[in-house]
Design a protein around this motif. Structure first.
Motif, PDB file in Angstrom:
ATOM      1  N   LYS A 135       0.847  -1.224   0.000  1.00  0.00           N
ATOM      2  CA  LYS A 135       0.000   0.000   0.000  1.00  0.00           C
ATOM      3  C   LYS A 135       0.876   1.265   0.000  1.00  0.00           C
ATOM      4  CE  LYS A 135      -2.109  -1.082   3.851  1.00  0.00           C
ATOM      5  NZ  LYS A 135      -1.457  -2.378   4.083  1.00  0.00           N
ATOM      6  N   THR A 136       1.811   1.279   0.967  1.00  0.00           N
ATOM      7  CA  THR A 136       2.659   2.475   1.088  1.00  0.00           C
ATOM      8  C   THR A 136       3.532   2.640  -0.151  1.00  0.00           C
ATOM      9  OG1 THR A 136       2.631   2.138   3.455  1.00  0.00           O
ATOM     10  CG2 THR A 136       4.303   3.636   2.621  1.00  0.00           C
ATOM     11  N   TYR A 137       3.986   1.527  -0.694  1.00  0.00           N
ATOM     12  CA  TYR A 137       4.812   1.603  -1.915  1.00  0.00           C
ATOM     13  C   TYR A 137       4.013   2.244  -3.047  1.00  0.00           C
ATOM     14  CZ  TYR A 137       8.031   0.265  -5.602  1.00  0.00           C
ATOM     15  OH  TYR A 137       8.916   0.306  -6.658  1.00  0.00           O
ATOM     16  N   HIS A 145       3.307   1.127  13.521  1.00  0.00           N
ATOM     17  CA  HIS A 145       2.311   2.176  13.743  1.00  0.00           C
ATOM     18  C   HIS A 145       1.567   2.490  12.447  1.00  0.00           C
ATOM     19  CE1 HIS A 145       0.603   5.876  15.392  1.00  0.00           C
ATOM     20  NE2 HIS A 145       0.925   6.432  14.240  1.00  0.00           N
ATOM     21  N   SER A 146       2.330   2.602  11.337  1.00  0.00           N
ATOM     22  CA  SER A 146       1.675   2.980  10.076  1.00  0.00           C
ATOM     23  C   SER A 146       0.741   1.876   9.588  1.00  0.00           C
ATOM     24  CB  SER A 146       2.716   3.324   9.020  1.00  0.00           C
ATOM     25  OG  SER A 146       3.465   2.186   8.732  1.00  0.00           O
ATOM     26  N   SER A 147       1.058   0.630   9.959  1.00  0.00           N
ATOM     27  CA  SER A 147       0.151  -0.435   9.520  1.00  0.00           C
ATOM     28  C   SER A 147      -1.141  -0.454  10.349  1.00  0.00           C
ATOM     29  CB  SER A 147       0.861  -1.787   9.586  1.00  0.00           C
ATOM     30  OG  SER A 147       0.976  -2.186  10.932  1.00  0.00           O
ATOM     31  N   VAL A 182      -5.337   8.089   0.285  1.00  0.00           N
ATOM     32  CA  VAL A 182      -5.405   7.426   1.598  1.00  0.00           C
ATOM     33  C   VAL A 182      -4.647   6.108   1.597  1.00  0.00           C
ATOM     34  CG1 VAL A 182      -6.972   6.727   3.449  1.00  0.00           C
ATOM     35  CG2 VAL A 182      -7.727   8.413   1.764  1.00  0.00           C
ATOM     36  N   ASP A 183      -3.666   6.041   2.495  1.00  0.00           N
ATOM     37  CA  ASP A 183      -2.942   4.778   2.721  1.00  0.00           C
ATOM     38  C   ASP A 183      -3.609   4.142   3.941  1.00  0.00           C
ATOM     39  OD1 ASP A 183      -1.134   2.765   3.165  1.00  0.00           O
ATOM     40  OD2 ASP A 183       0.626   4.057   3.309  1.00  0.00           O
ATOM     41  N   LEU A 184      -4.480   3.167   3.688  1.00  0.00           N
ATOM     42  CA  LEU A 184      -5.287   2.614   4.788  1.00  0.00           C
ATOM     43  C   LEU A 184      -4.453   1.734   5.712  1.00  0.00           C
ATOM     44  CD1 LEU A 184      -8.482   1.675   2.746  1.00  0.00           C
ATOM     45  CD2 LEU A 184      -8.363   3.419   4.531  1.00  0.00           C
TER      46      LEU A 184
HETATM   47 MG    MG Z   1       2.320   0.807   4.875  1.00  0.00          MG
END
Ligand code: MG
Ligand code: ADP
Length: 631
Positions: free
Chosen positions: A353-355, A462-464, A492-494
């Protein structure tokens, strides 16, 4: 030396005098007998008076006068000897003796003086000899120098004569050349005179023209001005026509775009399968497969089943960031036309997702590419349009909204209804950065990232567990019509969609899981209600849906990017994500597609059958203890 010369001279005079006197008075004859009065020894009253007169004296030049003196003295004595017996004679003898002594003393003094003078004479003679020799040497040298000088003079004279001769010859030849030149110049002058006359004529003609030039120029300028004004008028009317056509085309484009979006659906679902990363030994080859003829199909298989998923677009693991962005850029640019857009990255932790949203420094994801595209688009529209792009970054963790660009780290925010009565929501205290260049974008991302990192101990974890939102507002005003537009792009990065085993989770971990489930379920419910045109859309069920309510409703556009991990160990989560995606899409695509879905669920295909049977999504609503499906 002078003294010596004088002394010498004096001595010479003396000598001369002596010689003269000697010549006048011949020397006494040499005595040969003992009775010679010259050699008599006289004993006088017990006193020895020795007068030794040599009859053959050493007859040198210098002793001779003395000899003469003594001789005359002895003659005197001899003369007086006759009366020696008398007392007077004795006295006279005594006196004579005393005189003799005095004379002897004088004699010795004279001798000494003589010796000294002789020495001096020797010295002066030696010196004079040396000087003479030196004078001779000097004279020789002078003679030699004289000779050389004369030779040199001779040479110089010759040289002078030669140079004068040469110069004369040269001057003669030059003179000749000058004469020739002069003749040529005279000739030229004669031929140039007619040319000069024509030139003068031309000059006078030009002078007249120059005098007339200002009037001609003024006339030409006036004509040109008239022509330019005419052309400007024509261009301006052509421009007006073009502007009118452009506006018409723009409206047409917007209409076409809306039509396209309507045909494609306001909610579109893409799937991106990430590649197997280095160090992951899990083989994904057999688990995920793609249809070579249809880029909307994805197959998932385990040992016993093959499941087919149909989405709007499937990106295989080799798809680049650029390829992915190509597919979403029309959505991004539609926010310039005043649409609200949401792009969600959905999937389990580690699915990419973040990528996809943020990307890496060398290969940025949708966030950066979208902002850069917006910049270039609004720059192209200038100066007809004046656009302002503002950026906010928020994080939703455990149902709490946090400002990521604020001065206060992790500042909590609230969502409120705008008091202006417009029914719009707003977030008091939310930091909005106006970005004017790509450099500004980088600074904003860095700040947001830093604030997010400093607010927690383990950023990855945390980001996950939290949703990260980049909210871009594009507001424009048309300089000629005054028409205003405002669009919002929410990227949005869920949080990770993986299910947490209820038995194992407790305390904060359980609360996080509940919050994530709540917001993801609420997102599914909202989309469901919107597409089913329910009168009530449950936006308020989560902070995420509430915050995005104005970007999800109306003619807003939504893209759900479902991320899938290719690993066999992630199989069940991948199945869950894809089922969620397919349901979202099915709701949105209307009857025909729904029918297709219903058909497939009742078809005899074991895969589709199994999809329906095995699907149980466990996102829960608050207050619900049991898992429920979204549809
Ligand atoms: Mg991520
Ligand atoms: P998530 O945000 O869903 O937890 P990440 O984006 O952090 O997952 O991705 C997990 C790992 O997989 C990261 O190391 C990321 O670099 C890598 N990754 C994800 N998608 C891709 C891709 N398309 N190409 C290359 N690497 C990827």
């Amino acid at each position: 030396m002078e003294l010596l010369v004088v002394e010498n001279e004096r001595l010479k005079q003396e000598l001369k005098a002596c010689k003269t006197s000697l010549l006048q008075e011949p020397p006494p004859p040499a005595c040969t007998t003992t009775d010679c009065p010259h050699s008599q020894v006289w004993v006088w009253h017990g006193q020895d008076l020795t007068i030794s007169l040599s009859c053959s004296p050493p007859f040198s030049l210098f002793s001779y006068p003395i000899y003469l003196a003594l001789y005359s003295l002895s003659v005197q004595y001899v003369t007086e000897i006759v009366e020696v017996e008398s007392s007077e004679s004795q006295q006279a003898v005594a006196e004579a003796q005393a005189k003799s002594v005095a004379l002897q003393e004088q004699l010795s003094l004279q001798r000494q003086l003589l010796r000294e003078l002789e020495t001096q004479l020797h010295d002066s003679q030696r010196t004079s000899t040396q000087l003479r020799a030196q004078i001779l040497v000097y004279e020789g040298e002078m003679e030699r120098a004289q000779g050389q000088l004369e030779a040199e003079m001779q040479n110089l004279e010759e040289e002078k004569n030669r140079v004068i001769e040469e110069a004369f010859i040269r001057a003669e030849s030059e003179m000749k050349a000058v004469h020739e030149n002069l003749a040529g110049v005279r000739m030229n002058l004669l031929t140039l005179q007619p040319a000069l006359r024509t030139l003068t004529c031309d000059y006078n003609c030009l002078k007249r023209q120059v005098q007339d030039f200002p009037f001609m120029l003024e006339k030409a300028i006036t004509e040109a001005k008239q022509e330019i004004c005419q052309v400007i008028g024509e261009v301006s009317s052509a421009n007006q026509e073009l502007l009118r056509k452009y506006k018409r085309e723009m409206n047409l484009r917007k209409k076409c775009h809306n039509e396209l979006v309507r045909i494609k659906g306001n909610i579109r679902v893409f799937c991106r399968v990430r590649p197997v990363c280095r160090g992951e030994h899990d083989s994904a080859e057999n688990m995920v497969s793609f249809d070579p003829d249809d880029d909307a199909l994805l197959y998932l298989s385990n040992k016993v089943k093959l499941m087919t998923f149909e989405l709007d677009k499937v990106f295989h693991p080799q798809a680049t960031q650029e390829e992915v962005f190509q597919e979403v850029q029309s959505l991004v640019t539609s926010c310039i036309d005043g649409f609200n857009v949401c792009i969600f990255a959905y999937g389990q932790t580690g699915s990419g997702k973040t990528y996809t949203m943020e990307g890496v420094a060398k290969d940025p994801g949708i966030n950066q590419r979208a902002l850069r595209l917006l910049f270039s688009e609004v720059t192209e529209k200038a100066p007809d349009w004046d656009f302002k792009i503002t950026v906010s970054m928020v994080e939703i963790y455990n149902e709490t909204l946090r400002n990521l660009l604020g001065d206060i780290q992790g500042e909590k925010l609230d969502i409120k209804m705008n008091p202006d009565g417009s029914g719009q929501l707003y977030v008091p205290g939310l930091t909005e950065f106006t970005v004017q260049s790509p450099e500004d974008i980088n600074r904003v991302f860095e700040l947001g990232h830093m604030n997010r990192a400093t607010a927690c101990t383990n950023l990855n974890e945390h980001s996950s567990r939290s949703h990260a939102l980049l909210i871009i507002t594009v507001a424009g005003v048309n300089s000629s019509t005054g028409h205003r537009t405002q669009g919002k792009l929410n990227l949005v990065d869920l949080a990770g969609s993986e299910r947490i085993a209820k038995s194992g989770a407790e305390g904060s971990r359980l609360r996080e899981a509940q919050c994530i489930n709540k917001s993801l379920s609420a997102l599914g419910d909202v989309i469901n209600a919107l597409r089913s045109r329910h009168s009530h859309v449950p936006f308020r069920n989560s902070r995420l849906t509430y915050l995005l309510s104005d970007s999800l409703s109306g003619d807003s556009k939504t893209l759900m990017m479902v991320q899938v991990s290719p690993l066999v160990s992630n199989m069940s989560e991948s199945v869950c994500s894809l089922k969620f995606a397919q349901r979202v899409r099915t709701i949105e695509l209307g009857n025909a597609t729904r029918r297709q879905w219903e058909n497939s669920s009742t078809s005899s295909s074991p895969t589709h059958d199994s999809v329906e049977v095995t699907y149980t999504h466990t996102h829960t609503h608050p207050g619900e203890s049991e898992g429920r499906t979204h549809t």
